[in-house]
Design a protein around this motif. Structure first.
Motif, mmCIF file in Angstrom:
data_model
loop_
_atom_site.group_PDB
_atom_site.id
_atom_site.type_symbol
_atom_site.label_atom_id
_atom_site.label_comp_id
_atom_site.label_asym_id
_atom_site.label_seq_id
_atom_site.Cartn_x
_atom_site.Cartn_y
_atom_site.Cartn_z
ATOM 1 N N THR A 132 33.285 36.224 42.108
ATOM 2 C CA THR A 132 32.059 36.988 42.352
ATOM 3 C C THR A 132 31.605 37.635 41.057
ATOM 4 O OG1 THR A 132 32.890 37.488 44.569
ATOM 5 C CG2 THR A 132 31.024 38.786 43.798
ATOM 6 N N ASP A 133 30.322 37.576 40.787
ATOM 7 C CA ASP A 133 29.760 38.176 39.584
ATOM 8 C C ASP A 133 30.149 39.651 39.476
ATOM 9 O OD1 ASP A 133 27.585 37.937 37.354
ATOM 10 O OD2 ASP A 133 27.078 39.763 38.468
ATOM 11 N N GLU A 134 30.460 40.079 38.264
ATOM 12 C CA GLU A 134 30.936 41.445 38.063
ATOM 13 C C GLU A 134 29.939 42.490 38.545
ATOM 14 O OE1 GLU A 134 32.063 44.364 34.346
ATOM 15 O OE2 GLU A 134 32.829 42.305 34.311
ATOM 16 N N GLU A 135 28.661 42.280 38.303
ATOM 17 C CA GLU A 135 27.666 43.270 38.710
ATOM 18 C C GLU A 135 27.618 43.399 40.239
ATOM 19 O OE1 GLU A 135 26.172 45.368 36.699
ATOM 20 O OE2 GLU A 135 27.381 44.402 35.154
ATOM 21 N N ILE A 136 27.807 42.296 40.927
ATOM 22 C CA ILE A 136 27.848 42.348 42.403
ATOM 23 C C ILE A 136 29.083 43.111 42.853
ATOM 24 C CG2 ILE A 136 28.085 40.943 44.487
ATOM 25 C CD1 ILE A 136 26.418 38.803 43.114
ATOM 26 N N ARG A 137 30.193 42.891 42.183
ATOM 27 C CA ARG A 137 31.416 43.613 42.555
ATOM 28 C C ARG A 137 31.266 45.106 42.311
ATOM 29 N NH1 ARG A 137 36.094 41.813 39.523
ATOM 30 N NH2 ARG A 137 34.848 40.525 38.135
ATOM 31 N N VAL A 138 30.648 45.472 41.202
ATOM 32 C CA VAL A 138 30.426 46.901 40.932
ATOM 33 C C VAL A 138 29.586 47.502 42.051
ATOM 34 C CG1 VAL A 138 29.262 48.532 39.413
ATOM 35 C CG2 VAL A 138 30.674 46.714 38.432
ATOM 36 N N ARG A 139 28.509 46.831 42.435
ATOM 37 C CA ARG A 139 27.644 47.350 43.498
ATOM 38 C C ARG A 139 28.408 47.492 44.811
ATOM 39 N NH1 ARG A 139 23.985 43.527 43.646
ATOM 40 N NH2 ARG A 139 24.572 42.594 45.643
ATOM 41 N N ARG A 140 29.228 46.512 45.148
ATOM 42 C CA ARG A 140 29.997 46.590 46.393
ATOM 43 C C ARG A 140 30.975 47.762 46.372
ATOM 44 N NH1 ARG A 140 31.588 40.178 46.932
ATOM 45 N NH2 ARG A 140 29.553 39.415 47.644
ATOM 46 N N LEU A 141 31.634 47.956 45.231
ATOM 47 C CA LEU A 141 32.595 49.050 45.138
ATOM 48 C C LEU A 141 31.906 50.403 45.260
ATOM 49 C CD1 LEU A 141 34.873 47.708 42.259
ATOM 50 C CD2 LEU A 141 35.442 47.842 44.688
ATOM 51 N N VAL A 142 30.721 50.514 44.717
ATOM 52 C CA VAL A 142 29.967 51.773 44.802
ATOM 53 C C VAL A 142 29.478 51.996 46.229
ATOM 54 C CG1 VAL A 142 27.871 52.958 44.056
ATOM 55 C CG2 VAL A 142 29.319 51.788 42.370
ATOM 56 N N GLU A 143 28.914 50.931 46.827
ATOM 57 C CA GLU A 143 28.273 51.087 48.132
ATOM 58 C C GLU A 143 29.276 51.112 49.288
ATOM 59 O OE1 GLU A 143 25.464 47.931 48.334
ATOM 60 O OE2 GLU A 143 24.093 48.832 46.869
ATOM 61 N N SER A 144 30.326 50.302 49.213
ATOM 62 C CA SER A 144 31.214 50.198 50.373
ATOM 63 C C SER A 144 32.487 51.024 50.246
ATOM 64 C CB SER A 144 31.587 48.728 50.618
ATOM 65 O OG SER A 144 32.348 48.213 49.533
ATOM 66 N N ARG A 145 32.904 51.342 49.011
ATOM 67 C CA ARG A 145 34.149 52.100 48.845
ATOM 68 C C ARG A 145 33.915 53.496 48.297
ATOM 69 N NH1 ARG A 145 38.843 47.887 46.779
ATOM 70 N NH2 ARG A 145 38.020 46.006 47.793
ATOM 71 N N GLY A 146 32.678 53.801 47.972
ATOM 72 C CA GLY A 146 32.366 55.153 47.537
ATOM 73 C C GLY A 146 32.784 55.488 46.130
ATOM 74 N N LEU A 147 33.068 54.491 45.287
ATOM 75 C CA LEU A 147 33.432 54.768 43.905
ATOM 76 C C LEU A 147 32.169 55.041 43.099
ATOM 77 C CD1 LEU A 147 36.013 51.909 43.217
ATOM 78 C CD2 LEU A 147 36.472 54.211 44.068
ATOM 79 N N ASP A 148 32.309 55.845 42.049
ATOM 80 C CA ASP A 148 31.172 55.937 41.140
ATOM 81 C C ASP A 148 31.213 54.733 40.206
ATOM 82 O OD1 ASP A 148 32.634 56.545 38.645
ATOM 83 O OD2 ASP A 148 33.027 58.490 39.558
ATOM 84 N N GLU A 149 30.098 54.440 39.566
ATOM 85 C CA GLU A 149 29.989 53.194 38.799
ATOM 86 C C GLU A 149 31.008 53.142 37.669
ATOM 87 O OE1 GLU A 149 26.774 50.799 36.005
ATOM 88 O OE2 GLU A 149 26.037 52.138 37.590
ATOM 89 N N ALA A 150 31.236 54.243 36.986
ATOM 90 C CA ALA A 150 32.182 54.241 35.865
ATOM 91 C C ALA A 150 33.586 53.907 36.338
ATOM 92 C CB ALA A 150 32.164 55.591 35.162
ATOM 93 N N ASP A 151 33.977 54.474 37.484
ATOM 94 C CA ASP A 151 35.301 54.195 38.033
ATOM 95 C C ASP A 151 35.406 52.729 38.439
ATOM 96 O OD1 ASP A 151 37.851 54.473 38.997
ATOM 97 O OD2 ASP A 151 37.264 55.506 40.849
ATOM 98 N N ALA A 152 34.350 52.207 39.056
ATOM 99 C CA ALA A 152 34.356 50.803 39.472
ATOM 100 C C ALA A 152 34.532 49.886 38.267
ATOM 101 C CB ALA A 152 33.066 50.462 40.212
ATOM 102 N N ARG A 153 33.797 50.155 37.208
ATOM 103 C CA ARG A 153 33.896 49.310 36.018
ATOM 104 C C ARG A 153 35.266 49.465 35.347
ATOM 105 N NH1 ARG A 153 29.222 46.849 34.921
ATOM 106 N NH2 ARG A 153 27.297 47.767 35.749
ATOM 107 N N ALA A 154 35.814 50.657 35.371
ATOM 108 C CA ALA A 154 37.133 50.864 34.773
ATOM 109 C C ALA A 154 38.201 50.078 35.519
ATOM 110 C CB ALA A 154 37.473 52.358 34.773
ATOM 111 N N ARG A 155 38.109 50.058 36.847
ATOM 112 C CA ARG A 155 39.094 49.314 37.636
ATOM 113 C C ARG A 155 38.976 47.813 37.394
ATOM 114 N NH1 ARG A 155 40.292 52.267 43.403
ATOM 115 N NH2 ARG A 155 40.074 54.414 42.696
ATOM 116 N N ILE A 156 37.747 47.340 37.314
ATOM 117 C CA ILE A 156 37.536 45.919 37.023
ATOM 118 C C ILE A 156 38.076 45.580 35.636
ATOM 119 C CG2 ILE A 156 35.735 44.211 36.513
ATOM 120 C CD1 ILE A 156 34.106 45.450 38.818
ATOM 121 N N GLY A 157 37.872 46.480 34.681
ATOM 122 C CA GLY A 157 38.309 46.229 33.318
ATOM 123 C C GLY A 157 39.809 46.153 33.153
ATOM 124 N N LYS A 158 40.558 46.741 34.080
ATOM 125 C CA LYS A 158 42.021 46.716 33.990
ATOM 126 C C LYS A 158 42.615 45.425 34.549
ATOM 127 C CE LYS A 158 42.640 51.726 34.210
ATOM 128 N NZ LYS A 158 43.162 52.882 35.001
#
Length: 398
Positions: A132-158
């Motif tokens: 899945t495209d990274e930008e779509i994953r960031v949006r899903r994490l923000v919208e469905s799991r309540g993460l802020d965007e920076a946290d979502a990107r940090a988790r993906i980056g790890k």
């Protein structure tokens, strides 16, 4: 049984895929759940962790304080090794129990978010990656799991990169659209690939090569070769004396049949008997009626060209495994021609014309046996040139 690995980046939709596979009849083993189970309150695993790291890592309710353990092992490789030394054997033992309970006709799906990061993908006969495209994953994490965007990107980056996961994938399941579209892909995967793959392994039914159809070079052939080489090496264990991607798909830029040829070197052909079952679990089935290669004029004794041969059981990708004695003429010949063709563009062009003529002549054959035989005279005639190249360059088989 068929054991497959399932992975994907955080937010990719892996859980949706695993649920659908279970609905279809698969047996699910969830790595995250196992990791929690082996250190649950009152478990022997948690007792070992408390002994190793002290009672402060146990909360008042008897559960493990994950944050406390993480703070101990995060920047200390020695302590991390202690933790892994406790949990990994427990997870492996529990996994083996679940696999044994699944039964011989099961499709077992091992769901592991960090499969690529941990390098465990070669344990499975097939690896499925939800992509899945990274930008779509960031949006899903923000919208469905309540993460802020920076946290979502940090988790993906790890986690592993998309490119690393794609290189590990035998099957790539795109999930940039809606859920129904993804579920349709999963259903097709189940019906068209996983069910027949399991049957082929259980019935020891290899997928034969089919008619000799040449296709344009595929940039993915090299990664596929690496995956199969790793799978064979793990299955062969100490019996193996080296595994290599050979044949035309190992020569960049050369049109070929869409078949991955791999060579397993062994001390003695009889040693294969020890690993027939592990290779079958990896999706490779012994074909007993193929027992030798064509002798070459420089070494015409047929006994020196004996081999054993296995073919893949996966209907989605054709694999040929040639088992040859390390140091034998056939073992050396396979590596020499691969490397010579990689290095010599005129030889590649000449060989391609031979391949095209043979493919056209035997296009109607149900398998490629006569196509292969038709090329043998060219190999015989070209061998002195390949040997001259080897001598002039100091080549040695690797």
């Amino acid at each position: 049984m068929l054991q497959i690995g399932l992975t994907g980046g955080i937010g990719a939709g892996k859980s949706t895929v695993s649920r659908r596979l279970v609905e279809s009849g698969a047996v699910l083993i969830d790595a995250d759940e196992l990791g929690r189970e082996v250190v649950a309150a009152g478990s022997p695993g948690l007792a070992q962790i408390a002994e190793a790291f002290g009672p402060s890592v146990i909360r008042p309710d008897g559960t493990m304080d994950r944050a406390a353990v993480a703070s101990i092992v995060f920047s200390d490789d020695a302590q991390l090794a202690v933790l892994n030394g406790i949990t990994h054997p427990l997870i492996a033992r529990r996994t083996a129990e679940l696999v044994a309970a699944a039964g011989p006709e099961a499709v077992v799906v091992y769901d592991a978010a960090l499969m690529v990061e941990q390098g465990t993908q070669s344990r499975f006969a097939l690896v499925v990656v939800v992509d899945t495209d990274e930008e779509i994953r960031v949006r899903r994490l923000v919208e469905s799991r309540g993460l802020d965007e920076a946290d979502a990107r940090a988790r993906i980056g790890k986690q592993a990169t998309d490119a690393q996961r794609r290189a590990a994938a035998d099957v790539l399941l795109p999930n940039d659209g809606g859920t129904e579209e993804l579920l349709e892909r999963v259903d097709r995967l189940w019906a068209e690939r996983l069910v027949p793959f399991e049957e082929n392994i259980r019935l020891r039914r290899p997928v034969r090569g089919g008619a000799p159809t040449l296709v344009d070079p595929n940039p993915g052939w090299a990664a596929r070769g690496e995956r199969i080489v790793a799978r064979v090496a793990r299955a062969a264990g100490a019996v193996g004396r080296g595994v290599a991607h050979i044949g035309s798909t190992a020569v960049p830029g050369l049109p070929a049949k869409d078949v991955t040829d791999v060579q397993l070197a062994v001390r003695s052909l009889a040693d294969l008997d020890e690993i027939v079952e592990p290779l079958a679990a990896a999706g490779l089935i012994l074909v007993p009626d193929i027992t030798r290669d064509s002798p070459k004029p420089t070494d015409p004794d047929p006994e020196r060209w004996r081999k054993r041969y296995l073919a893949g059981a996966d209907p989605g990708q054709r694999v040929h495994l040639h088992v040859r004695e390390h140091g034998s003429p056939a073992w050396r010949f396979a590596l020499l021609f691969r490397d010579w063709l990689r290095a010599d563009a005129p030889a590649r062009a000449e060989y391609l014309q031979v391949k095209k003529a043979a493919a056209a002549e035997f296009a109607g054959d149900p398998d490629a046996a006569r196509y292969v035989a038709r090329k043998e005279p060219w190999f015989d005639a070209a061998l002195p040139r390949a040997e001259a190249w080897a001598e002039s360059t100091g080549w040695s088989p690797q």
